[in-house]
Write an enzyme that holds these catalytic residues in place. Structure first.
Site, PDB file in Angstrom:
ATOM      1  N   CYS A 132      52.157  41.543  99.791  1.00 36.61           N
ATOM      2  CA  CYS A 132      51.824  40.247  99.220  1.00 36.61           C
ATOM      3  C   CYS A 132      53.017  39.684  98.460  1.00 36.61           C
ATOM      4  O   CYS A 132      53.745  40.402  97.800  1.00 36.61           O
ATOM      5  CB  CYS A 132      50.627  40.275  98.276  1.00 36.61           C
ATOM      6  SG  CYS A 132      49.118  40.816  99.050  1.00 36.61           S
ATOM      7  N   ARG A 163      56.693  40.236 103.020  1.00 39.76           N
ATOM      8  CA  ARG A 163      55.860  41.092 102.165  1.00 39.76           C
ATOM      9  C   ARG A 163      54.403  41.118 102.629  1.00 39.76           C
ATOM     10  O   ARG A 163      53.585  41.872 102.112  1.00 39.76           O
ATOM     11  CB  ARG A 163      55.895  40.591 100.720  1.00 39.76           C
ATOM     12  CG  ARG A 163      57.283  40.568 100.131  1.00 39.76           C
ATOM     13  CD  ARG A 163      57.237  40.033  98.723  1.00 39.76           C
ATOM     14  NE  ARG A 163      56.522  40.925  97.844  1.00 39.76           N
ATOM     15  CZ  ARG A 163      57.053  41.943  97.204  1.00 39.76           C
ATOM     16  NH1 ARG A 163      58.321  42.205  97.343  1.00 39.76           N
ATOM     17  NH2 ARG A 163      56.335  42.712  96.421  1.00 39.76           N
ATOM     18  N   TRP A 177      49.004  40.441 102.413  1.00 40.84           N
ATOM     19  CA  TRP A 177      48.845  41.642 103.220  1.00 40.84           C
ATOM     20  C   TRP A 177      47.518  42.233 102.750  1.00 40.84           C
ATOM     21  O   TRP A 177      47.407  42.750 101.643  1.00 40.84           O
ATOM     22  CB  TRP A 177      49.996  42.616 102.973  1.00 40.84           C
ATOM     23  CG  TRP A 177      49.982  43.807 103.889  1.00 40.84           C
ATOM     24  CD1 TRP A 177      50.522  43.886 105.132  1.00 40.84           C
ATOM     25  CD2 TRP A 177      49.411  45.097 103.625  1.00 40.84           C
ATOM     26  NE1 TRP A 177      50.321  45.130 105.661  1.00 40.84           N
ATOM     27  CE2 TRP A 177      49.641  45.904 104.772  1.00 40.84           C
ATOM     28  CE3 TRP A 177      48.721  45.656 102.544  1.00 40.84           C
ATOM     29  CZ2 TRP A 177      49.217  47.222 104.853  1.00 40.84           C
ATOM     30  CZ3 TRP A 177      48.293  46.975 102.633  1.00 40.84           C
ATOM     31  CH2 TRP A 177      48.547  47.737 103.781  1.00 40.84           C
ATOM     32  N   ASN A 199      49.449  39.934  93.529  1.00 42.42           N
ATOM     33  CA  ASN A 199      50.016  40.999  94.363  1.00 42.42           C
ATOM     34  C   ASN A 199      49.708  42.315  93.671  1.00 42.42           C
ATOM     35  O   ASN A 199      50.061  42.487  92.503  1.00 42.42           O
ATOM     36  CB  ASN A 199      51.540  40.789  94.486  1.00 42.42           C
ATOM     37  CG  ASN A 199      52.238  42.005  95.058  1.00 42.42           C
ATOM     38  OD1 ASN A 199      51.657  42.746  95.842  1.00 42.42           O
ATOM     39  ND2 ASN A 199      53.469  42.231  94.660  1.00 42.42           N
ATOM     40  N   GLY A 200      49.044  43.227  94.368  1.00 41.07           N
ATOM     41  CA  GLY A 200      48.698  44.523  93.765  1.00 41.07           C
ATOM     42  C   GLY A 200      47.251  44.857  94.075  1.00 41.07           C
ATOM     43  O   GLY A 200      46.648  44.262  94.969  1.00 41.07           O
ATOM     44  N   GLU A 223      63.597  59.235 112.552  1.00 40.73           N
ATOM     45  CA  GLU A 223      63.891  57.819 112.316  1.00 40.73           C
ATOM     46  C   GLU A 223      63.863  57.017 113.628  1.00 40.73           C
ATOM     47  O   GLU A 223      63.323  55.914 113.682  1.00 40.73           O
ATOM     48  CB  GLU A 223      65.256  57.691 111.615  1.00 40.73           C
ATOM     49  CG  GLU A 223      65.690  56.277 111.296  1.00 40.73           C
ATOM     50  CD  GLU A 223      64.737  55.491 110.396  1.00 40.73           C
ATOM     51  OE1 GLU A 223      63.793  56.071 109.847  1.00 40.73           O
ATOM     52  OE2 GLU A 223      64.937  54.271 110.282  1.00 40.73           O
ATOM     53  N   LYS A 263      61.377  53.899 114.194  1.00 45.73           N
ATOM     54  CA  LYS A 263      61.935  52.575 114.499  1.00 45.73           C
ATOM     55  C   LYS A 263      61.274  51.997 115.738  1.00 45.73           C
ATOM     56  O   LYS A 263      60.872  50.857 115.770  1.00 45.73           O
ATOM     57  CB  LYS A 263      63.444  52.726 114.692  1.00 45.73           C
ATOM     58  CG  LYS A 263      64.308  51.666 114.200  1.00 45.73           C
ATOM     59  CD  LYS A 263      64.524  51.557 112.701  1.00 45.73           C
ATOM     60  CE  LYS A 263      63.305  51.645 111.847  1.00 45.73           C
ATOM     61  NZ  LYS A 263      63.500  51.830 110.455  1.00 45.73           N
ATOM     62  N   GLU A 303      57.184  51.387 115.163  1.00 45.16           N
ATOM     63  CA  GLU A 303      56.709  50.378 114.210  1.00 45.16           C
ATOM     64  C   GLU A 303      56.911  48.954 114.716  1.00 45.16           C
ATOM     65  O   GLU A 303      56.183  48.056 114.327  1.00 45.16           O
ATOM     66  CB  GLU A 303      57.306  50.562 112.808  1.00 45.16           C
ATOM     67  CG  GLU A 303      58.778  50.283 112.677  1.00 45.16           C
ATOM     68  CD  GLU A 303      59.305  50.467 111.248  1.00 45.16           C
ATOM     69  OE1 GLU A 303      58.582  50.186 110.285  1.00 45.16           O
ATOM     70  OE2 GLU A 303      60.465  50.898 111.113  1.00 45.16           O
ATOM     71  N   HIS A 354      55.077  74.492 121.645  1.00 46.61           N
ATOM     72  CA  HIS A 354      53.922  75.035 120.936  1.00 46.61           C
ATOM     73  C   HIS A 354      52.731  74.072 120.979  1.00 46.61           C
ATOM     74  O   HIS A 354      51.850  74.155 120.134  1.00 46.61           O
ATOM     75  CB  HIS A 354      54.305  75.397 119.497  1.00 46.61           C
ATOM     76  CG  HIS A 354      55.331  76.487 119.442  1.00 46.61           C
ATOM     77  ND1 HIS A 354      55.022  77.805 119.685  1.00 46.61           N
ATOM     78  CD2 HIS A 354      56.666  76.437 119.263  1.00 46.61           C
ATOM     79  CE1 HIS A 354      56.126  78.539 119.627  1.00 46.61           C
ATOM     80  NE2 HIS A 354      57.144  77.721 119.369  1.00 46.61           N
ATOM     81  N   LYS A 370      56.910  44.713 104.154  1.00 45.84           N
ATOM     82  CA  LYS A 370      58.197  45.303 103.793  1.00 45.84           C
ATOM     83  C   LYS A 370      58.090  46.207 102.574  1.00 45.84           C
ATOM     84  O   LYS A 370      58.659  47.282 102.533  1.00 45.84           O
ATOM     85  CB  LYS A 370      59.187  44.167 103.524  1.00 45.84           C
ATOM     86  CG  LYS A 370      60.588  44.612 103.145  1.00 45.84           C
ATOM     87  CD  LYS A 370      61.299  45.165 104.335  1.00 45.84           C
ATOM     88  CE  LYS A 370      62.721  45.588 104.022  1.00 45.84           C
ATOM     89  NZ  LYS A 370      63.221  46.503 105.072  1.00 45.84           N
TER      90      LYS A 370
HETATM   91  O1  M6R Z   1      61.266  50.275 100.028  1.00 47.22           O
HETATM   92  P1  M6R Z   1      61.192  51.722 100.422  1.00 47.22           P
HETATM   93  O2  M6R Z   1      62.499  52.254 100.931  1.00 47.22           O
HETATM   94  O3  M6R Z   1      60.644  52.595  99.324  1.00 47.22           O
HETATM   95  O4  M6R Z   1      60.166  51.753 101.622  1.00 47.22           O
HETATM   96  C1  M6R Z   1      59.784  52.952 102.220  1.00 47.22           C
HETATM   97  C2  M6R Z   1      59.063  52.725 103.522  1.00 47.22           C
HETATM   98  O5  M6R Z   1      57.948  51.905 103.318  1.00 47.22           O
HETATM   99  C3  M6R Z   1      59.961  52.067 104.575  1.00 47.22           C
HETATM  100  O6  M6R Z   1      61.102  52.830 104.827  1.00 47.22           O
HETATM  101  C4  M6R Z   1      59.174  51.885 105.901  1.00 47.22           C
HETATM  102  O7  M6R Z   1      58.873  53.116 106.462  1.00 47.22           O
HETATM  103  C5  M6R Z   1      59.926  50.998 106.878  1.00 47.22           C
HETATM  104  N1  M6R Z   1      58.991  50.158 107.562  1.00 47.22           N
HETATM  105  C6  M6R Z   1      60.673  51.752 107.909  1.00 47.22           C
HETATM  106  O8  M6R Z   1      61.356  50.906 108.764  1.00 47.22           O
END
Ligand code: M6R
Length: 608
Positions: free
Chosen positions: A2, A27, A75, A101-102, A481, A485, A488, A504, A603
């Site tokens: 948000c 956000r 969000w 927001n929260g 990672e 990537k 997501e 396994h 984000k």
């Molecule tokens: O702002 P932060 O680095 O604490 O965020 C952590 C994760 O939310 C962030 O890395 C998330 O996994 C991303 N979408 C990855 O691309």
């Protein structure tokens, strides 16, 4: 999670608010709304969907005249994405409007209490409780009502509030959700994050927990939770406004991928002087560094993945045992923390709720803490004992790229510094590593030059059902990672596996043509990796290999090979990540996905 904005001044508020929301849409983007006050009536417009729906519905804000207003991009947490649940929320008399927001954790209890007093709720949100609670406490003094509300609500909030009785004022308050304020030439603003107001001012006030700000057309006043006026100094933001714009790139994600050489250089350069590693902000004596017996690295998502890489680097170089933990697990598992423990929290936003909570848990138990953080002045940056900033600049795309790369660099530097002080590596080795580090930006540039080739390869996989990433040691860390990537932003199911673990159980998922991306940059594990690749290939998998230049033998076990330039074995993740980021990006583009704003994500994850 948000985004909120607010404006009061000499300009029409709605266009300023829409402009700010545009920068905050990362956000949250399932609905958006505005409340604009024309001095007599507060008018609200809300729309489910992206901001452009609201923009069109209000004719770019023209339908909501007035010089004071608040805006929100959502969000969803409580209540499905809908017009009704979108913010702002009103009290019944439509005299108090709120954006939030929260999460208000005790909202059900408060809702029940308010319902017994006759309040009627129209949404399923936790936020509506705040609007009614303010109404309940409001006896003519907004500050007093806000303070009383703060004493009743539990959870996290950044709130923007307008009271119809006070046309010259806009209020905002925060607890555990980010909030900034700033002064422009024509008025004053609040926002969840800097990019929203960067166009209007570079001088930003970071609102701390339980502080209240009152904006008028001419100025800002700050108060503590007891209503006492406090002084605050603005911080000048060094970013260029264009840093938060797309600058001709189709997507922020691609732009940010391309910004990695610079981001890495900016993070590296200030910490290398005359070939020596100097991390001034670390503020630890050599004696204190030698006394570290254990490191915890705690983070979420990609930041956690850098922690998994860093474990290998810290243990390999500085010989300090490292435990890497997901922040959401660490905070509830009563970890064993003692005097010799250093907690490193890693976060791009510096606002991730679980990471922040884990940090607080460790601090409460007297542990030394260090933050690796990108957003200057964020909660984690302020609350860690020491903060080492990554200089990636603003990262807008939900999928992190340049922040990830700079986090790795910060971790390498720390591990090398610790190793130097503890005498676990020689000065010659450090010198060699420093030279290798300095080459990384240029090597990333070279890999970016392979973009077309990777795009062509990615286009073959836009219809894939499952894609696996495998590696051993540091290559396992980068597989995590690469897999995140891809999934997501492309919504293709993907898993990362330690290559030796596949047989396994997971190997049963391999079918004819399943893509397996194997990363093999660790020379001592190279042969083992080849065997694992052969195991899946004989079961029908199509093999993509990412390996060091010169490892041509891999071509016997792989169907497609991407070579990365030679670097120190501890730094290979910084290079291997580039083709994996491009692969994820181009698969998602090929599928027509909205890469900058993937579904269901935001984000900055400021809720648990
Ligand atoms: O702002 P932060 O680095 O604490 O965020 C952590 C994760 O939310 C962030 O890395 C998330 O996994 C991303 N979408 C990855 O691309």
């Amino acid at each position: 999670m948000c985004g909120i904005v607010g404006y009061i001044g000499a300009e029409q508020a709605a266009p300023v608010l829409l402009d700010g929301l545009d920068k905050l849409e990362y956000r949250g983007y399932d609905s958006a709304g505005l409340a604009v006050f024309d001095g007599e009536k507060i008018q609200i417009a809300k729309a489910r969907g992206r901001l452009k729906v609201l923009r069109e519905a209000t004719h770019g804000g023209e339908k909501l005249p007035g010089f004071c207003g608040i805006g929100h991009t959502r969000w969803a947490t409580h209540g499905i994405p809908s017009d009704r649940n979108a913010h702002p929320h009103f009290n019944e008399a439509e005299s108090i409007a709120v954006v939030h927001n929260g999460i208000i954790e005790n909202y059900l209890k408060l809702k029940k209490m308010l319902e017994t007093k006759g309040y009627k709720f129209v949404s399923e949100t936790d936020t509506e409780v705040v609007a009614h609670l303010l109404d309940y406490y409001y006896k003519g003094d907004p500050l007093d009502a806000i303070m009383r509300m703060m004493h009743r609500v539990e959870g996290s909030y950044a709130l923007g509030i307008i009271f119809r009785d006070h046309p010259g004022n806009l209020y905002a308050v925060r607890k555990d959700s980010p909030l900034i304020a700033g002064q422009s030439k024509t008025g004053n603003l609040i926002a969840s994050d800097v990019p929203a107001i960067l166009k209007y001012t570079r001088d930003v006030y970071f609102i701390k927990n339980e502080e209240i700000v009152c904006l008028t057309e001419d100025g800002l006043s700050f108060y503590n939770v007891d209503g006492e006026e406090i002084e605050k100094e603005p911080v000048t933001i060094q970013w260029d406004v264009s840093a938060a714009e797309k600058a001709g790139y189709e997507h922020f994600m691609l732009k940010e991928i391309y910004e990695q050489p610079k981001a890495v250089l900016d993070t590296l350069n200030p910490r290398i002087r005359d070939g020596r590693i100097e991390i001034e902000e670390l503020g630890m004596t050599d004696e204190e560094i030698r006394a570290i017996r254990k490191i915890y690295i705690v983070a979420c998502g990609s930041a956690y993945h850098t922690g998994v890489s860093a474990k290998y680097v810290f243990e390999g170089l500085a010989r300090i045992p490292v435990e890497v933990d997901l922040a959401s697990e660490f905070r509830y598992r009563n970890p064993i923390l003692d005097d010799g423990t250093l907690l490193i929290v890693v976060s791009q936003s510096g606002e991730t709720a679980d990471t922040l909570a884990a940090l607080r848990e460790a601090k409460a138990r007297g542990i030394k803490t260090l933050g690796i953080v990108n957003v200057v002045g964020s909660s984690i940056a302020r609350e860690t004992d020491k903060v080492m900033y990554t200089w990636a600049g603003p990262e807008i795309a939900v999928a992190t790229t340049k922040a990830y790369s700079t986090q790795l660099i910060a971790e390498y530097l720390l591990a090398m510094k610790f190793a130097q002080v503890r005498g676990t590596v020689s000065q010659d080795e450090i010198d060699e590593m420093v030279n290798d580090l300095k080459m990384i930006p240029e090597q990333i540039e070279m890999l970016l030059g392979q973009k077309e080739r990777i795009q062509r390869f990615a286009n073959r996989y836009i219809a894939a059902k499952d894609i696996f990433f495998i590696g051993r040691g540091l290559d396992y860390a980068i597989s995590l990672e690469g897999s995140l990537k891809l999934k997501e932003i492309s919504y293709i199911h993907s898993e990362a596996y330690a290559a030796g673990e596949l047989k396994h159980g997971t190997i049963s998922l391999i079918e004819e043509g399943t893509l397996v991306a194997a990363v093999l940059t660790q020379e001592e594990l190279y042969k083992k990796m080849i065997s694992n690749m052969v195991e899946v290939r004989t079961r029908g998998a199509f093999l993509l290999a990412v390996t060091n230049v010169g490892n041509t033998e891999v071509e016997k076990a792989a169907d497609y090979v991407i070579y990365i330039p030679k670097t120190n074995k501890y730094f290979t993740n910084s290079l291997a990540v580039i083709p994996l980021q491009l692969f994820g990006y181009y698969v998602a583009i090929g599928k027509g996905c909205d890469v900058d704003k993937p579904r269901n994500l935001a984000k900055s994850v400021t809720v648990e």
